[in-house]
Scaffold this active site. Structure first.
Site, PDB file in Angstrom:
ATOM      1  CG  HIS A 134      20.842  84.625  68.601  1.00 28.51           C
ATOM      2  ND1 HIS A 134      21.428  85.599  67.829  1.00 28.51           N
ATOM      3  CD2 HIS A 134      19.845  85.246  69.280  1.00 28.51           C
ATOM      4  CE1 HIS A 134      20.829  86.761  68.051  1.00 28.51           C
ATOM      5  NE2 HIS A 134      19.860  86.571  68.925  1.00 28.51           N
TER       6      HIS A 134
ATOM      7  CD  GLU B 130      14.609  88.881  74.580  1.00 22.39           C
ATOM      8  OE1 GLU B 130      15.378  88.790  75.563  1.00 22.39           O
ATOM      9  OE2 GLU B 130      14.978  89.201  73.435  1.00 22.39           O
TER      10      GLU B 130
ATOM     11  CG  ASP C 293      19.112  86.705  72.776  1.00 21.63           C
ATOM     12  OD1 ASP C 293      19.401  85.491  72.825  1.00 21.63           O
ATOM     13  OD2 ASP C 293      19.786  87.539  72.156  1.00 21.63           O
ATOM     14  CD  GLU C 294      18.135  89.987  69.255  1.00 18.34           C
ATOM     15  OE1 GLU C 294      18.014  91.175  68.926  1.00 18.34           O
ATOM     16  OE2 GLU C 294      19.141  89.304  69.011  1.00 18.34           O
ATOM     17  CB  VAL C 295      12.783  83.251  69.767  1.00 19.89           C
ATOM     18  CG1 VAL C 295      12.388  82.029  68.952  1.00 19.89           C
ATOM     19  CG2 VAL C 295      13.717  82.860  70.902  1.00 19.89           C
TER      20      VAL C 295
END
Lengths: 535, 535
Positions: free
Chosen positions: B271, B384, B331-333
């Protein structure tokens, strides 16, 4: 340099020719969108040609004038109001100072916009109608201009405070004549200001019908001169939550100046709970066993007093609302209460209706239609009235709203020779996560089985914003720009379907709305040069 | 007659005792809702007892004073600001004239509200924290009053312009200490005014944490003094779409005066697309075959310069934001880019990570956590980071956001001894048709398998308003009153679950918000005594 706007009929609203649909927003493209070659034009004109050359515009020299040949001039209110509005849109109001107005060398200046209304009847003092000619041509000819440098660079320069306009040719007219928005002022009362804001934004999107679903079960905000008890008892509040005659007049005139028709809906025999509060014996008393339960059902179709009331009521409505049409509703009639009532049962027997209550419904509607016809009005009705086989006037507009099967319904209605409008795919009160504007945009209204003749009977459509979850707090961002997607579908050529191009233009269009003070919500991650500030 | 408000600690915001949560709205119940015996109290206090007797209130005589025993007085900014705000809420500002202020005979007058802060440390100049004591008692004793007639009639009289307050006892404290709202100012820039409006409304709903998701992929509006290029290059616009140091200060102070903590989130290593525009070599170059593709992935975890940058950056952040916590994201890597990069591949080999890129992610996060720890800050992270087995400080707050399995996640996180907050069921950006506030309201955060000790580690939750489809045009009506439902779940007793009572109180509460100028959207067909007027 001058620019000629040529209208076949009175364009009713200068904005109908969107050569003027430029503003600062065009100068700075939103980051996320690829830029359309049509800039921010929305809805897309039928024919448009934008050259690369451009002209400068300065508020100190630019004038909008009536062409000598024009059939409408300084005494035409509609036109003069439109001039003022578009001048403000173009150059902003006082707060926006104009810098560098001496401009750059080599850029020709556009100093005059000539408006030429070609029709004999200019409609200056009249109301818009289904037959109003909304076509117009715009031609900004470049042949006179010597251009010393590439103008497009100047246009895109973020430091340029000068307004520019590209050489443009537009030939425009709407695909459908009826392009409406339904607002529901019964489930929640909408202050007049919220209605006017909607009308203003409708004009920016070339909508031309305000379908005013003014009363329904929850409340009766229409203040009737003939039956003041209807709102006195049936509105949420008798003073703060009503539309007075002056309010209604103001809405109609505000709409007229923007080329928008106001079609009120007084839905019966169902959806009438609020009517019963101020008008005794109008609704059917429901029974629990052999006794009245104290609750009421649809309008009571077996009493003469009902028809006397409707005659007086719609006489008033026909004089208050100038449009040639009134919407009479007729949807979703629940037969439970009628079934429970012994007087109704007897009436059914006497008339040989058996147990088919849709026959009773048709009996009522038929008489209502006759009453309204006697007021010299045409009528629109929701599709159930057609489905139930009620005999309709040839000029009736059947309003198709039931999702799933709306194509079949359009086939049937047009096969019967009636004109029709479509709302089924455009219930904007049904919200969902994501870019649902695309779903509305992709609808093709003529995608049903039928002859060319049948297709011509589809005169348009309406985006509906029912009021269960909507009031003045969330109306505007929920309506726009989602209703803009419907606007383009109803205005532009059938082959205007490029979703990426639409995304780009609509993003810029929504920023223009924001710039004009309308809190239109975003399509997706992005920004506007000037974000919405209020609240 | 006087009223004593007694706080264990400084209540930070007078509104925390909701004996004062009355106003005109209570006098006229919304039509659709059955009235709650708790009126419009929202969120419901832990213990509340409202008697039928009432006292009159007049703006000309009513005073809020510091009790003699209080540890905070006229020099306490927080308190004095709260007095002004609540006086205005109670009696309105200038536009609202007070009629009949001489009142009716027989109704005792409440002329003084004594505020008694009992704690030694009044926190007047400090910032709120997770350990701030938000409990308070309110007692309006009736024993002194002789009442000649039934007061409830007066209260309900729509013609009474006099304000009344019922005799009331309240004992109140929050169920959870961390009650937050997440706003996303990266996908759309929110003007400071929109943030302040949110903070104001948060205070009215007893939220105490503003989780400022300030930067993300689309834009970097935070103006860093140390690295001004980050916003210069990474914001949507370097001047109009940034938060200056003065803006940030204003937001923090505005929040402080309302008992609200400001926790900024600087989400890495994913992000971060917008970070790369103003900081060379910070992001991982992605490869297409053997050559860099020109696009970039997450923060580059293999360069020392990355950690030098982070050290300087978070040093600034730790001084700009006074709260003891900062949210570090995580998050969300997406591993695609890391996988493509030969330097990263080599680094993976050298460190024995094999092909497990979550180990590389943990490697990065671990070093980042150490850096932030060295700035004396605690941190929050998305789940995460915990899931990947990163070693966390004992006071870490793990933020559970992934829907489906959030109960299992809460079990695991608390079993590991970490404190946690819940957001998974409260993604308010996911809109849907109908009364979805009920869905948010019905969530029970402690409904997971775990010991009493584990349950205590759930310190609260946050309602998230991600910004893909939200900007200043639609933020407020989309957030309120849906976030109010979450507010009560996080504040009130676990057994406050009556959905009908909630509907009634929340309807009145939302009308109070509208009355105070906040465009909070309706729950269902209904009306407010004074509808939202603006726009």
């Amino acid at each position: 340099m001058l620019l000629v706007l040529k209208f076949a009929g009175l364009c009713l609203c200068l904005g109908l020719c969107r050569g003027l649909q430029f503003n600062d927003v065009d100068e700075e493209a939103p980051s996320a969108a690829q830029t359309s070659k049509y800039g921010s034009l929305w809805p897309l004109p039928q024919e448009v040609n934008i050259a690369e050359t451009s002209f400068k515009l300065s508020s100190s020299t630019f004038r909008i004038v009536d062409s000598k040949q024009s059939s409408a001039g300084p005494s035409c209110n509609i036109l003069q109001n439109a001039y003022r509005k578009y001048f403000e849109y173009m150059f902003g109001v006082a707060r926006k100072q104009e810098f560098g107005k001496n401009g750059r060398p080599g850029l020709s200046e556009l100093t005059e916009l000539q408006v030429w209304v070609t029709s004999v009847d200019s409609e200056c003092d009249g109301y818009p109608s289904i037959t109003s000619d909304e076509s117009c041509d715009l031609s900004l000819n470049v042949s006179l201009c010597l251009l010393s440098r590439a103008m497009s660079q100047l246009i895109l320069s973020p430091l340029s405070f000068q307004k520019n306009i590209n050489a443009t040719k537009i030939k425009d007219f709407p695909r459908f004549a009826h392009r409406g928005i339904l607002l529901d002022t019964s489930r929640h009362y909408l202050p007049v200001k919220a209605i006017l804001t909607t009308l203003e934004t409708m004009a920016m999107n070339k909508y031309n019908v305000f379908h005013w679903h003014i009363v329904d079960d929850p409340s009766f905000p229409y203040l009737s001169r003939t039956f003041p008890n209807l709102s006195q008892k049936g509105a949420y509040h008798p003073y703060t939550h009503v539309y007075t005659p002056a309010d209604v007049k103001m809405v109609i005139e505000f709409a007229r100046l923007r080329g928008i028709r106001v079609i009120p809906e007084f839905d019966t025999p169902g959806h009438t709970q609020s009517w019963g509060k101020g008008q005794a014996n109008l609704l059917t008393p429901c029974y629990s066993g052999s006794k009245p339960s104290g609750s009421f059902g649809p309008v009571n179709p077996i009493l003469n007093t009902t028809y006397d009331f409707m005659t007086q009521f719609f006489k008033e409505i026909s004089s208050v609302f100038p449009d040639a049409y009134v919407h009479l509703g007729g949807d979703e009639v629940d037969f439970t209460c009628w079934r429970s009532n012994p007087d109704i049962q007897k009436f059914m027997e006497d008339h040989g209706f058996g147990h088919d209550y849709s026959k009773l419904e048709s009996f009522y509607i038929q008489r209502l239609l006759d009453i309204v016809t006697s007021t010299k009005k045409g009528y629109m009705i929701w599709q159930e009235v057609f489905d139930n086989g009620v005999k309709l006037k040839p000029d009736t507009v059947v309003h198709v709203w039931i999702g799933g099967g709306s194509n079949e319904e359009l086939s049937k209605v047009t096969a019967s020779g009636y004109t029709t409008i479509l709302s089924a795919p455009w219930y904007l009160d049904y919200i969902s996560y994501g870019q649902d504007w695309q779903k509305y945009y992709k609808v093709e209204p003529l995608n049903f089985n039928g002859t060319e003749q049948q297709k011509k009977l589809v005169i348009g459509g309406e985006a509906c914003m029912w009021g269960e979850y909507v009031d003045a707090t969330n109306l505007t961002p929920r309506l726009w720009p989602r209703a803009s997607a419907v606007a383009e579908r109803l205005w532009s050529h059938q082959n205007v379907t490029d979703i990426n191009d639409a995304y780009s233009r609509l993003s810029a269009h929504r920023c223009r709305l924001v710039e004009r003070g309308i809190p239109a919500e975003p399509l997706f991650s992005s920004y506007c040069p000037r974000e919405y500030k209020a609240v």
